[in-house]
Write a protein that holds these residues in place. Structure first.
Motif, PDB file in Angstrom:
ATOM      1  N   TYR A  36       0.853  -1.189   0.000  1.00 48.58           N
ATOM      2  CA  TYR A  36       0.000   0.000   0.000  1.00 48.58           C
ATOM      3  C   TYR A  36       0.884   1.232   0.000  1.00 48.58           C
ATOM      4  CZ  TYR A  36      -3.997  -2.896   1.390  1.00 48.58           C
ATOM      5  OH  TYR A  36      -4.991  -3.843   1.433  1.00 48.58           O
ATOM      6  N   LEU A  37       0.405   2.291  -0.623  1.00 52.61           N
ATOM      7  CA  LEU A  37       1.130   3.554  -0.615  1.00 52.61           C
ATOM      8  C   LEU A  37       0.728   4.379   0.599  1.00 52.61           C
ATOM      9  CD1 LEU A  37       0.738   4.530  -4.372  1.00 52.61           C
ATOM     10  CD2 LEU A  37       2.775   3.589  -3.250  1.00 52.61           C
ATOM     11  N   LYS A  38       1.611   5.270   1.012  1.00 46.64           N
ATOM     12  CA  LYS A  38       1.300   6.187   2.104  1.00 46.64           C
ATOM     13  C   LYS A  38      -0.032   6.880   1.801  1.00 46.64           C
ATOM     14  CE  LYS A  38       3.069  10.284   4.461  1.00 46.64           C
ATOM     15  NZ  LYS A  38       4.186  11.223   4.591  1.00 46.64           N
ATOM     16  N   GLY A  39      -0.921   6.883   2.777  1.00 44.01           N
ATOM     17  CA  GLY A  39      -2.225   7.533   2.606  1.00 44.01           C
ATOM     18  C   GLY A  39      -3.335   6.572   2.192  1.00 44.01           C
ATOM     19  N   GLN A  40      -2.976   5.419   1.639  1.00 43.82           N
ATOM     20  CA  GLN A  40      -3.998   4.457   1.223  1.00 43.82           C
ATOM     21  C   GLN A  40      -4.650   3.805   2.437  1.00 43.82           C
ATOM     22  OE1 GLN A  40      -1.929   1.907  -1.797  1.00 43.82           O
ATOM     23  NE2 GLN A  40      -3.839   2.200  -2.916  1.00 43.82           N
ATOM     24  N   TYR A  41      -5.897   3.401   2.233  1.00 41.92           N
ATOM     25  CA  TYR A  41      -6.638   2.709   3.285  1.00 41.92           C
ATOM     26  C   TYR A  41      -6.590   1.205   3.060  1.00 41.92           C
ATOM     27  CZ  TYR A  41      -8.697   7.037   5.018  1.00 41.92           C
ATOM     28  OH  TYR A  41      -8.877   8.272   5.580  1.00 41.92           O
ATOM     29  N   TYR A  51      -9.823  -8.921   5.869  1.00 44.12           N
ATOM     30  CA  TYR A  51      -8.450  -9.378   6.078  1.00 44.12           C
ATOM     31  C   TYR A  51      -7.889  -8.956   7.431  1.00 44.12           C
ATOM     32  CZ  TYR A  51      -8.510 -10.085   1.041  1.00 44.12           C
ATOM     33  OH  TYR A  51      -8.825 -10.500  -0.224  1.00 44.12           O
ATOM     34  N   GLY A  52      -7.151  -9.855   8.040  1.00 46.03           N
ATOM     35  CA  GLY A  52      -6.262  -9.526   9.147  1.00 46.03           C
ATOM     36  C   GLY A  52      -4.895  -9.342   8.522  1.00 46.03           C
ATOM     37  N   CYS A  53      -4.213  -8.249   8.826  1.00 47.97           N
ATOM     38  CA  CYS A  53      -2.950  -7.930   8.152  1.00 47.97           C
ATOM     39  C   CYS A  53      -1.781  -7.902   9.131  1.00 47.97           C
ATOM     40  CB  CYS A  53      -3.054  -6.576   7.463  1.00 47.97           C
ATOM     41  SG  CYS A  53      -4.307  -6.527   6.164  1.00 47.97           S
ATOM     42  N   PHE A  54      -0.751  -8.646   8.801  1.00 47.62           N
ATOM     43  CA  PHE A  54       0.501  -8.637   9.550  1.00 47.62           C
ATOM     44  C   PHE A  54       1.442  -7.689   8.818  1.00 47.62           C
ATOM     45  CE2 PHE A  54       4.817 -10.211  10.329  1.00 47.62           C
ATOM     46  CZ  PHE A  54       4.824 -10.287  11.723  1.00 47.62           C
ATOM     47  N   ILE A  55       1.982  -6.701   9.523  1.00 42.99           N
ATOM     48  CA  ILE A  55       2.785  -5.661   8.872  1.00 42.99           C
ATOM     49  C   ILE A  55       4.238  -6.125   8.720  1.00 42.99           C
ATOM     50  CG2 ILE A  55       3.579  -3.261   9.002  1.00 42.99           C
ATOM     51  CD1 ILE A  55       1.066  -2.724  10.770  1.00 42.99           C
ATOM     52  N   LEU A  56       4.688  -6.207   7.477  1.00 42.36           N
ATOM     53  CA  LEU A  56       6.083  -6.549   7.184  1.00 42.36           C
ATOM     54  C   LEU A  56       6.961  -5.305   7.230  1.00 42.36           C
ATOM     55  CD1 LEU A  56       5.515  -9.001   4.181  1.00 42.36           C
ATOM     56  CD2 LEU A  56       6.183  -9.613   6.521  1.00 42.36           C
ATOM     57  N   SER A  57       6.433  -4.204   6.689  1.00 35.49           N
ATOM     58  CA  SER A  57       7.153  -2.929   6.741  1.00 35.49           C
ATOM     59  C   SER A  57       6.131  -1.811   6.634  1.00 35.49           C
ATOM     60  CB  SER A  57       8.176  -2.819   5.595  1.00 35.49           C
ATOM     61  OG  SER A  57       7.514  -2.813   4.346  1.00 35.49           O
ATOM     62  N   GLY A  58       6.471  -0.667   7.244  1.00 35.41           N
ATOM     63  CA  GLY A  58       5.571   0.476   7.176  1.00 35.41           C
ATOM     64  C   GLY A  58       4.922   0.779   8.513  1.00 35.41           C
ATOM     65  N   CYS A  59       3.916   1.645   8.456  1.00 32.57           N
ATOM     66  CA  CYS A  59       3.237   2.120   9.657  1.00 32.57           C
ATOM     67  C   CYS A  59       1.785   2.428   9.317  1.00 32.57           C
ATOM     68  CB  CYS A  59       3.946   3.384  10.157  1.00 32.57           C
ATOM     69  SG  CYS A  59       3.287   4.088  11.681  1.00 32.57           S
ATOM     70  N   THR A  60       0.878   2.018  10.203  1.00 30.46           N
ATOM     71  CA  THR A  60      -0.557   2.269   9.996  1.00 30.46           C
ATOM     72  C   THR A  60      -1.156   2.945  11.225  1.00 30.46           C
ATOM     73  OG1 THR A  60      -1.274   0.152  10.945  1.00 30.46           O
ATOM     74  CG2 THR A  60      -0.792   0.180   8.570  1.00 30.46           C
ATOM     75  N   ARG A  61      -2.334   3.492  11.041  1.00 24.51           N
ATOM     76  CA  ARG A  61      -3.120   3.969  12.172  1.00 24.51           C
ATOM     77  C   ARG A  61      -4.527   3.417  12.040  1.00 24.51           C
ATOM     78  NH1 ARG A  61      -5.697   9.889  11.440  1.00 24.51           N
ATOM     79  NH2 ARG A  61      -6.013   9.867   9.193  1.00 24.51           N
ATOM     80  N   THR A  62      -5.109   3.060  13.175  1.00 25.09           N
ATOM     81  CA  THR A  62      -6.492   2.597  13.223  1.00 25.09           C
ATOM     82  C   THR A  62      -7.267   3.685  13.956  1.00 25.09           C
ATOM     83  OG1 THR A  62      -5.781   0.294  13.302  1.00 25.09           O
ATOM     84  CG2 THR A  62      -8.024   0.761  14.036  1.00 25.09           C
ATOM     85  N   LEU A 102       0.382   5.169   7.071  1.00 26.63           N
ATOM     86  CA  LEU A 102       1.076   6.440   7.312  1.00 26.63           C
ATOM     87  C   LEU A 102       2.418   6.484   6.582  1.00 26.63           C
ATOM     88  CD1 LEU A 102       0.359   6.831  11.131  1.00 26.63           C
ATOM     89  CD2 LEU A 102      -0.912   7.773   9.195  1.00 26.63           C
ATOM     90  N   GLU A 103       2.832   5.342   6.085  1.00 22.95           N
ATOM     91  CA  GLU A 103       4.036   5.200   5.259  1.00 22.95           C
ATOM     92  C   GLU A 103       3.691   4.181   4.179  1.00 22.95           C
ATOM     93  OE1 GLU A 103       7.128   5.379   9.086  1.00 22.95           O
ATOM     94  OE2 GLU A 103       6.946   3.544   7.941  1.00 22.95           O
ATOM     95  N   ASN A 104       4.519   4.063   3.152  1.00 24.28           N
ATOM     96  CA  ASN A 104       4.361   2.935   2.241  1.00 24.28           C
ATOM     97  C   ASN A 104       4.454   1.677   3.099  1.00 24.28           C
ATOM     98  OD1 ASN A 104       4.272   4.757   0.148  1.00 24.28           O
ATOM     99  ND2 ASN A 104       6.335   4.351  -0.569  1.00 24.28           N
ATOM    100  N   THR A 105       3.507   0.778   2.946  1.00 26.66           N
ATOM    101  CA  THR A 105       3.368  -0.348   3.873  1.00 26.66           C
ATOM    102  C   THR A 105       3.178  -1.652   3.114  1.00 26.66           C
ATOM    103  OG1 THR A 105       2.375   1.123   5.539  1.00 26.66           O
ATOM    104  CG2 THR A 105       1.948  -1.225   5.796  1.00 26.66           C
ATOM    105  N   GLU A 106       3.876  -2.692   3.584  1.00 22.67           N
ATOM    106  CA  GLU A 106       3.724  -4.030   3.002  1.00 22.67           C
ATOM    107  C   GLU A 106       3.157  -4.952   4.077  1.00 22.67           C
ATOM    108  OE1 GLU A 106       6.289  -6.729  -0.012  1.00 22.67           O
ATOM    109  OE2 GLU A 106       7.362  -6.118   1.798  1.00 22.67           O
ATOM    110  N   VAL A 107       2.101  -5.689   3.718  1.00 26.99           N
ATOM    111  CA  VAL A 107       1.433  -6.552   4.688  1.00 26.99           C
ATOM    112  C   VAL A 107       1.238  -7.964   4.135  1.00 26.99           C
ATOM    113  CG1 VAL A 107       0.180  -4.651   5.804  1.00 26.99           C
ATOM    114  CG2 VAL A 107      -0.909  -5.885   3.917  1.00 26.99           C
ATOM    115  N   VAL A 108       1.144  -8.923   5.058  1.00 28.13           N
ATOM    116  CA  VAL A 108       0.691 -10.276   4.725  1.00 28.13           C
ATOM    117  C   VAL A 108      -0.782 -10.307   5.107  1.00 28.13           C
ATOM    118  CG1 VAL A 108       0.937 -12.743   5.143  1.00 28.13           C
ATOM    119  CG2 VAL A 108       2.940 -11.260   5.328  1.00 28.13           C
TER     120      VAL A 108
END
Length: 196
Positions: A36-41, A51-62, A102-108
């Motif tokens: 996902y790109l920064k700003g994407q939901y 989906y339940g998402c495990f964050i490989l890299s990046g940062c999110t906010r709920t 909040l950043e470019n984020t990669e998730v499983v």
């Protein structure tokens, strides 16, 4: 051969349960990695969380947006953390929360349907998910109690102590929203701390 990108997830799972090579291969065949790109939901309020998402890299906010349009941040997520609306995911009903990158984020991504299949094929994964759900529930309850019992300054100091790497990665107004205070009040607290 195991996808190297899944290594952080497998290390995380190994803290709770042991998987055989066959189970790892089966698990890997059922998962999706998404960027996902920064700003994407990842999820928007009102949609059903698939989906339940495990964050490989990046940062999110709920967070959720109240009827007055005010944002309220419940949690942040960084590497080796989970991001979703757990209530919506479990019950397959509309989400109360948004999950935004909040950043470019990669998730499983673990889909709801795949989770049920994994529970049948690898029963110990059900124990794994129960344990992380229990931990999330306990953390949520502790956060509620802190909100009632600690002054804003104490909450901020605790946030800084528990999540030192997060504060450097997010805007201060989001820290203030997480703490339930204004950004001006947070600035005042930080100024006082510098003088102490």
């Amino acid at each position: 051969m195991i996808n190297k990108k899944l290594q952080p997830l497998l290390i995380y799972i190994s803290k709770y349960i042991d998987l055989t090579n066959e189970e790892i291969t089966f698990l890997e065949s059922k998962l999706t990695i998404r960027n996902y790109l920064k700003g994407q939901y990842i999820l928007q309020q009102g949609d059903v969380c698939q989906y339940g998402c495990f964050i490989l890299s990046g940062c999110t906010r709920t967070f959720y947006v109240d009827k007055d349009g005010q944002e309220h941040i419940l949690m942040f997520g960084i590497e080796d953390w989970w991001a979703s609306d757990m209530g919506s995911f479990i019950t397959q009903t509309p989400a109360d929360f948004n999950v935004q990158c909040l950043e470019n984020t990669e998730v499983v991504m673990f889909s709801h349907k795949v989770n049920e299949e994994l529970y049948k094929e690898i029963p110990k994964l059900e124990r794994f998910f129960r344990q992380i759900t229990e931990r999330a529930f306990v953390a949520s309850q502790k956060r509620i109690v802190r909100g009632f019992s600690l002054a804003a300054k104490e909450q901020y100091l605790l946030f800084r102590e528990q999540y030192p790497e997060i504060e450097q990665r997010i805007p201060q107004y989001m820290v203030a929203s997480y703490l339930g205070i204004t950004k001006e009040f947070l600035s005042k607290i930080k100024s006082q701390l510098v003088l102490e």
